[in-house]
Enzyme design. Structure first.
Site, mmCIF file in Angstrom:
data_model
loop_
_atom_site.group_PDB
_atom_site.id
_atom_site.type_symbol
_atom_site.label_atom_id
_atom_site.label_comp_id
_atom_site.label_asym_id
_atom_site.label_seq_id
_atom_site.Cartn_x
_atom_site.Cartn_y
_atom_site.Cartn_z
ATOM 1 N N SER A 238 88.971 26.282 -6.585
ATOM 2 C CA SER A 238 88.802 24.833 -6.549
ATOM 3 C C SER A 238 90.169 24.160 -6.541
ATOM 4 O O SER A 238 91.200 24.815 -6.625
ATOM 5 C CB SER A 238 88.010 24.364 -7.772
ATOM 6 O OG SER A 238 88.820 24.511 -8.915
ATOM 7 N N LYS A 239 90.150 22.838 -6.457
ATOM 8 C CA LYS A 239 91.373 22.040 -6.440
ATOM 9 C C LYS A 239 92.269 22.359 -7.626
ATOM 10 O O LYS A 239 93.483 22.364 -7.521
ATOM 11 C CB LYS A 239 91.006 20.556 -6.504
ATOM 12 C CG LYS A 239 90.596 19.994 -5.164
ATOM 13 C CD LYS A 239 91.128 18.572 -5.018
ATOM 14 C CE LYS A 239 90.774 17.977 -3.682
ATOM 15 N NZ LYS A 239 91.555 18.388 -2.586
ATOM 16 N N ARG A 240 91.625 22.594 -8.757
ATOM 17 C CA ARG A 240 92.350 22.890 -9.985
ATOM 18 C C ARG A 240 93.278 24.095 -9.817
ATOM 19 O O ARG A 240 94.280 24.226 -10.512
ATOM 20 C CB ARG A 240 91.274 23.076 -11.054
ATOM 21 C CG ARG A 240 91.486 23.925 -12.218
ATOM 22 C CD ARG A 240 90.230 23.827 -13.094
ATOM 23 N NE ARG A 240 89.165 24.692 -12.579
ATOM 24 C CZ ARG A 240 89.063 25.971 -12.868
ATOM 25 N NH1 ARG A 240 89.942 26.544 -13.644
ATOM 26 N NH2 ARG A 240 88.082 26.700 -12.367
ATOM 27 N N GLY A 242 94.996 24.619 -7.208
ATOM 28 C CA GLY A 242 96.015 24.296 -6.208
ATOM 29 C C GLY A 242 95.549 24.641 -4.799
ATOM 30 O O GLY A 242 96.341 24.680 -3.871
#
Ligand code: GLU
Length: 478
Positions: A238-240, A242
């Site tokens: 996920s975005k978390r 990176g």
């Protein structure tokens, strides 16, 4: 071997993400390796979530990555009539039938199966009822009642599914639209696809699609289901972590060859080799050696690879790629020659084009606009003693006589000052950096001086600049 034809079939419900990009790269490489074809199909049947802007963005990302495709672009929404011809063919041959069961009735059948501890499924009620078309009627495939569907997956090996796991799936909905699996089979057949490489979130669709191929008497392509990319913590990416869309990497100044190299290695290997040119990948990637285990995304390795490619690019090429980032950093008037001169000074220290362009700032602003970040201030304060300021002033007087067009002469002048006065380089270097750049670091001092030129160098080493630096230090209480 017959001609290899692959495809990438994104749904335009968002930008191209790295998972999809990796699938596209695998498909593209395989086609290019065998001298075959690579097709692109836009699976836009989810009318609510599909957007033209996402299709445009996906195509732009494909082009940026260098993944060219053959033949026309196909949009599934434009092909419903074609899909329905195949549905009609199945109806005519008795391999499919009309079904008038309502959604509530189907749900009750599922409930019933669940209650008996069976897999929830449609019970085949309309199979022999000869319902015919009508309002609210869908078409279902007449699936075999027993047996196994077995296929050899390029990534996962043999996969076998008992047909009792499946039911008579809907191939044309009551609203007349063909279903997803029906559309995919017709498309893959019509486009002559020989190898379907896709994410393993589709592995459960494959036996259903094989049933449709079999019912239509069409050749079944070879399938390869690649595992999802995970985050470094082995959780869903996920975005978390990176992980972002390809376009975001592009905007951050990553090089496409670095992203391609990185993504290929995330699921495929060739010994221990980490760095591959595109030509090399085309030569080596034959569809084998795809890892069945999910790989974890590592943003640091991506940066490392990008730094590698930035160092290996010819400087003119690096400069021309960096130009737009220089403009975006607030310097639209900098010339290509200037950027070409700046790139070699900073490229060893930057891992993307955006950081590289940002690093040029102290060499592009005027002395009055030189800034020192709070984080750099303690080091600057430590270097800029009264004694150090006196050296800067004395060296400044020496430099008045030097030819600034000659970087080597500048280097010599600094050396001469240091050794002629019995000093150590660190008594002069760091304070001079603070004066010239506003921080302790950066390229060789003589290169900085050579670039900014005589007038600007002398200004930055002058009393006014030193006083303003000292005032900034004093104001911070250092
Ligand atoms: N449109 C599907 C997706 O974006 C791909 C389906 C396929 O490759 O068969 O996940």
């Amino acid at each position: 071997m017959p001609k290899v034809v692959t495809r990438f079939a994104p749904s335009p419900t968002g930008h191209l993400h790295i998972g999809g990009a990796r699938t596209a790269i695998f498909c593209w490489l395989m086609a290019r390796h065998y001298g075959g074809e690579f097709h692109l199909r836009i699976e836009d049947t989810d009318l609510e979530r599909s957007k033209q802007e996402y299709t445009d963005s996906i195509l732009a990302s494909m082009r940026w990555l260098g993944l060219d495709w053959d033949g026309p672009l196909n949009y599934q929404t434009q092909r419903a009539a074609l899909y329905n011809q195949y549905v009609d063919r199945l109806l005519e041959s008795g391999q499919a039938y009309w079904c008038s069961c309502t959604p509530e009735e189907v749900e009750a059948m599922r409930e019933d199966a669940r209650a008996k501890g069976l897999k929830p499924r449609y019970n085949g009620r309309c199979r022999h009822r000869d319902v015919g078309p009508g309002e609210g009627h869908c078409v279902r495939l007449k699936a075999p009642l027993s047996g196994k569907i077995v296929f050899e997956d390029m990534v996962k090996g043999t996969i076998a599914v008992d047909v009792s796991e499946l039911d008579d799936m809907v191939i044309r909905r009551a609203d007349g639209m063909p279903t997803y699996n029906m559309a995919v089979v017709v498309d893959d057949y019509e486009m002559g696809i020989t190898h379907v490489i896709r994410g393993d979130d589709h592995v459960s669709n494959t036996p259903k699609q094989i049933l449709i191929y079999q019912a239509l008497g069409l050749p079944v392509p070879t399938f390869g289901h690649v595992p999802m990319i995970l985050g470094p913590d082995k959780q869903k990416l996920s975005k978390r972590h990176g992980a972002r869309a390809v376009i975001e990497y592009q905007n951050d100044g990553l090089l496409p060859q670095a992203l391609v190299n990185y993504l290929v290695r995330l699921g495929w290997s060739h010994g221990d080799q980490e760095i591959f040119s595109l030509d090399e990948l085309v030569k080596l990637f034959d569809g084998g050696s795809l890892n069945a285990a999910a790989a974890a995304f590592d943003p640091n390795k991506l940066q490392w690879l990008n730094a590698h490619y930035m160092r290996s690019l010819p400087v003119e090429e690096l400069a021309s790629l960096t130009m737009p980032f220089v403009a975006a950093a607030g310097f639209p008037d900098v010339s290509p020659e200037q950027v070409e001169a700046l790139c070699p000074l900073f490229r060893e220290r930057a891992s993307n084009l955006k950081d590289l362009a940002a690093a040029f700032r102290p060499l592009l602003v005027s002395a009055a606009d030189l800034a020192t970040a709070d984080a750099d201030l303690p080091k600057v304060a430590k270097a800029l003693t009264d004694e150090a300021c006196a050296h800067i002033t004395a060296l400044r007087a020496e430099l008045e006589r030097v030819d600034f067009g000659d970087a080597a002469a500048l280097e010599q002048a600094i050396q001469d000052y240091v050794s002629g006065n019995g000093l150590k380089f660190k008594q002069v270097g760091p304070p001079l950096r603070a004066a010239l750049l506003g921080y302790i670091g950066g390229p060789h001092l003589h290169e900085v001086m050579h670039f900014i030129g005589r007038e600007e160098t002398l200004r930055r080493m002058g009393a006014e600049r030193l006083d303003s630096l000292k005032a900034r230090i004093a104001a911070a209480g250092l």
